[in-house]
Design a protein around this motif. Sequence first.
Motif, PDB file in Angstrom:
ATOM      1  N   UNK A  52       0.831  -1.206   0.000  1.00  0.00           N
ATOM      2  CA  UNK A  52       0.000   0.000   0.000  1.00  0.00           C
ATOM      3  C   UNK A  52       0.863   1.253   0.000  1.00  0.00           C
ATOM      4  N   UNK A  53       1.921   1.267   0.767  1.00  0.00           N
ATOM      5  CA  UNK A  53       2.842   2.404   0.817  1.00  0.00           C
ATOM      6  C   UNK A  53       3.419   2.662  -0.577  1.00  0.00           C
ATOM      7  N   UNK A  54       3.859   1.592  -1.236  1.00  0.00           N
ATOM      8  CA  UNK A  54       4.433   1.709  -2.585  1.00  0.00           C
ATOM      9  C   UNK A  54       3.388   2.253  -3.565  1.00  0.00           C
ATOM     10  N   UNK A  55       2.169   1.725  -3.490  1.00  0.00           N
ATOM     11  CA  UNK A  55       1.098   2.156  -4.390  1.00  0.00           C
ATOM     12  C   UNK A  55       0.777   3.631  -4.195  1.00  0.00           C
ATOM     13  N   UNK A  56       0.649   4.064  -2.952  1.00  0.00           N
ATOM     14  CA  UNK A  56       0.284   5.453  -2.667  1.00  0.00           C
ATOM     15  C   UNK A  56       1.334   6.451  -3.146  1.00  0.00           C
ATOM     16  N   UNK A  57       2.577   6.022  -3.245  1.00  0.00           N
ATOM     17  CA  UNK A  57       3.655   6.921  -3.654  1.00  0.00           C
ATOM     18  C   UNK A  57       4.073   6.729  -5.108  1.00  0.00           C
ATOM     19  N   UNK A  58       3.316   5.935  -5.833  1.00  0.00           N
ATOM     20  CA  UNK A  58       3.601   5.685  -7.252  1.00  0.00           C
ATOM     21  C   UNK A  58       5.037   5.194  -7.471  1.00  0.00           C
TER      22      UNK A  58
END
Length: 174
Positions: A52-58
């Motif tokens: 989720x962290x990776x997804x939110x920061x593109x």
Amino acid sequence: RKKDTVLFLGSLYPQKGFDELLEQYERAFRQNETIPRLIIIGDGSERGRIEEWIRLRNLKERITLTGAIYDDAVLGEYFSGAIACVSPKQAGLTVLKSMGCGVAYVTRKDAITGGELFNIQNGVNGVLYEKPEELGDVLLDLAENPHRYLQYGENAKMYYDDCRKPSDMVEGFL
């Protein structure tokens, strides 16, 4: 094979320091988009949160989660493309695995360890840092001075071959 990645290898749980690794990776990437890609090999309770962290920061194109891998041949392929292996707050068996593959190890000076940390000679076969920001600086340096970390990796392999092979460890027990 071209060495153009940074690895994390191990169980994904909070004590490993993922927040530090991810935050400093993002900081370094925002300063220099040529830093090596980060590959996280492992599984555990933090996986969903990390995804989720990776997804939110593109950052899906820059950070890859592979899941757990136990096959040494497959792990060897990942190590053959790695310029460094990083684990902020824990320096366990991966230290020697990394050294045996000729890859520099990066961790905090106060990392949790069973003694493996003491195989790392700062600035010789790996990097020991004190503050989280220093990890970001190391990641930036990997992009700007890869030859330095390749030399650390060569030194790590020589150290492993001379002193830390399994047969050396058995001899120590005997």
